[in-house]
Design a protein around this motif. Structure first.
Motif, mmCIF file in Angstrom:
data_model
loop_
_atom_site.group_PDB
_atom_site.id
_atom_site.type_symbol
_atom_site.label_atom_id
_atom_site.label_comp_id
_atom_site.label_asym_id
_atom_site.label_seq_id
_atom_site.Cartn_x
_atom_site.Cartn_y
_atom_site.Cartn_z
ATOM 1 N N ASN A 1 25.313 -6.645 -23.950
ATOM 2 C CA ASN A 1 26.483 -7.253 -23.347
ATOM 3 C C ASN A 1 26.043 -8.512 -22.632
ATOM 4 N N ILE A 2 26.686 -9.623 -22.967
ATOM 5 C CA ILE A 2 26.385 -10.885 -22.299
ATOM 6 C C ILE A 2 27.171 -10.909 -21.000
ATOM 7 N N ASP A 3 26.463 -11.092 -19.898
ATOM 8 C CA ASP A 3 27.060 -11.088 -18.569
ATOM 9 C C ASP A 3 28.299 -11.984 -18.542
ATOM 10 N N GLY A 4 29.393 -11.422 -18.072
ATOM 11 C CA GLY A 4 30.617 -12.196 -17.959
ATOM 12 C C GLY A 4 31.534 -12.112 -19.159
ATOM 13 N N LYS A 5 31.079 -11.457 -20.232
ATOM 14 C CA LYS A 5 31.921 -11.300 -21.416
ATOM 15 C C LYS A 5 32.266 -9.829 -21.594
ATOM 16 N N ALA A 6 33.452 -9.580 -22.118
ATOM 17 C CA ALA A 6 33.920 -8.201 -22.286
ATOM 18 C C ALA A 6 33.251 -7.539 -23.480
ATOM 19 N N GLY A 7 32.911 -6.274 -23.316
ATOM 20 C CA GLY A 7 32.433 -5.460 -24.428
ATOM 21 C C GLY A 7 30.971 -5.635 -24.785
ATOM 22 N N PHE A 8 30.471 -4.640 -25.519
ATOM 23 C CA PHE A 8 29.101 -4.648 -26.011
ATOM 24 C C PHE A 8 29.093 -5.007 -27.491
ATOM 25 N N ILE A 9 28.021 -5.626 -27.939
ATOM 26 C CA ILE A 9 27.832 -6.019 -29.335
ATOM 27 C C ILE A 9 26.682 -5.188 -29.891
ATOM 28 N N ASP A 10 26.902 -4.537 -31.046
ATOM 29 C CA ASP A 10 25.830 -3.768 -31.682
ATOM 30 C C ASP A 10 24.707 -4.678 -32.146
ATOM 31 N N LEU A 11 23.476 -4.218 -32.009
ATOM 32 C CA LEU A 11 22.309 -4.962 -32.472
ATOM 33 C C LEU A 11 22.090 -4.689 -33.952
ATOM 34 N N ALA A 12 21.557 -5.663 -34.647
ATOM 35 C CA ALA A 12 21.253 -5.541 -36.072
ATOM 36 C C ALA A 12 19.854 -6.085 -36.333
ATOM 37 N N ASP A 13 19.295 -5.734 -37.495
ATOM 38 C CA ASP A 13 17.996 -6.250 -37.939
ATOM 39 C C ASP A 13 16.948 -6.120 -36.833
ATOM 40 N N THR A 14 16.812 -4.904 -36.300
ATOM 41 C CA THR A 14 15.966 -4.656 -35.130
ATOM 42 C C THR A 14 14.559 -4.225 -35.529
ATOM 43 N N ARG A 15 13.599 -4.627 -34.714
ATOM 44 C CA ARG A 15 12.212 -4.205 -34.954
ATOM 45 C C ARG A 15 11.372 -4.492 -33.716
ATOM 46 N N ALA A 16 10.581 -3.500 -33.301
ATOM 47 C CA ALA A 16 9.592 -3.682 -32.239
ATOM 48 C C ALA A 16 8.241 -3.270 -32.797
ATOM 49 N N THR A 17 7.224 -4.062 -32.521
ATOM 50 C CA THR A 17 5.851 -3.722 -32.892
ATOM 51 C C THR A 17 5.041 -3.611 -31.599
ATOM 52 N N ASP A 18 3.736 -3.547 -31.716
ATOM 53 C CA ASP A 18 2.905 -3.501 -30.520
ATOM 54 C C ASP A 18 2.803 -4.859 -29.829
ATOM 55 N N HIS A 19 3.275 -5.942 -30.485
ATOM 56 C CA HIS A 19 3.175 -7.255 -29.859
ATOM 57 C C HIS A 19 4.439 -8.108 -29.918
ATOM 58 N N GLU A 20 5.490 -7.682 -30.666
ATOM 59 C CA GLU A 20 6.700 -8.497 -30.678
ATOM 60 C C GLU A 20 7.953 -7.665 -30.906
ATOM 61 N N ILE A 21 9.102 -8.299 -30.635
ATOM 62 C CA ILE A 21 10.412 -7.687 -30.846
ATOM 63 C C ILE A 21 11.310 -8.722 -31.519
ATOM 64 N N THR A 22 12.172 -8.273 -32.412
ATOM 65 C CA THR A 22 13.174 -9.130 -33.034
ATOM 66 C C THR A 22 14.466 -8.339 -33.185
ATOM 67 N N PHE A 23 15.581 -9.022 -32.988
ATOM 68 C CA PHE A 23 16.884 -8.412 -33.234
ATOM 69 C C PHE A 23 17.950 -9.494 -33.298
ATOM 70 N N GLN A 24 19.060 -9.126 -33.888
ATOM 71 C CA GLN A 24 20.228 -9.983 -33.980
ATOM 72 C C GLN A 24 21.320 -9.372 -33.121
ATOM 73 N N MET A 25 21.994 -10.195 -32.315
ATOM 74 C CA MET A 25 23.139 -9.755 -31.530
ATOM 75 C C MET A 25 24.234 -10.791 -31.708
ATOM 76 N N GLY A 26 25.239 -10.473 -32.514
ATOM 77 C CA GLY A 26 26.256 -11.461 -32.844
ATOM 78 C C GLY A 26 25.604 -12.626 -33.556
ATOM 79 N N ALA A 27 25.852 -13.837 -33.081
ATOM 80 C CA ALA A 27 25.252 -15.036 -33.681
ATOM 81 C C ALA A 27 23.870 -15.337 -33.107
ATOM 82 N N GLY A 28 23.413 -14.549 -32.123
ATOM 83 C CA GLY A 28 22.125 -14.802 -31.491
ATOM 84 C C GLY A 28 20.978 -14.071 -32.164
ATOM 85 N N ARG A 29 19.927 -14.810 -32.517
ATOM 86 C CA ARG A 29 18.706 -14.232 -33.069
ATOM 87 C C ARG A 29 17.653 -14.262 -31.973
ATOM 88 N N TYR A 30 17.163 -13.081 -31.577
ATOM 89 C CA TYR A 30 16.202 -12.948 -30.475
ATOM 90 C C TYR A 30 14.828 -12.596 -31.030
#
Length: 103
Positions: free
Chosen positions: A39-68
């Protein structure tokens, strides 16, 4: 084979553009894929994460249009960048408010 970092639980990402993302990670598989929402602070509702992965040294995921994408340091601190995939010039750095350890 290395063990992924345990990203389960509730934690926040503080972004350089002033937003905070509240994370709720429900489960994580031994291969590092995880499920949850944000949930982005100040915005209504939660967005499901997609394309998620955590390793011993990195994390990646998609949340809406944001790629983290982030990296864990040797102490378990997590920092990274996010890119708006609809507007790739819109980017921000971020840091998590918790320390992470292995599953």
């Amino acid at each position: 084979m290395s063990t992924p970092m345990d990203v389960r639980g509730d934690w926040d990402l503080t972004q350089s553009n002033g937003f905070t993302v509240h994370m709720q990670i429900d489960g994580e598989d031994p291969d590092g894929t995880f499920n949850g929402r944000g949930n982005i602070d100040g915005k209504a509702g939660f967005i499901d994460l997609a394309d998620t992965r955590a390793t011993d040294h990195e994390i990646t995921f998609q949340m809406g249009a944001g790629r983290y994408t982030g990296q864990f340091d040797f102490q378990g601190r997590l920092t990274g960048t996010t890119v708006d995939t609809s507007h790739p010039t819109s980017q921000a750095t971020w840091q998590a408010n918790k320390l992470f350890g292995s599953i």
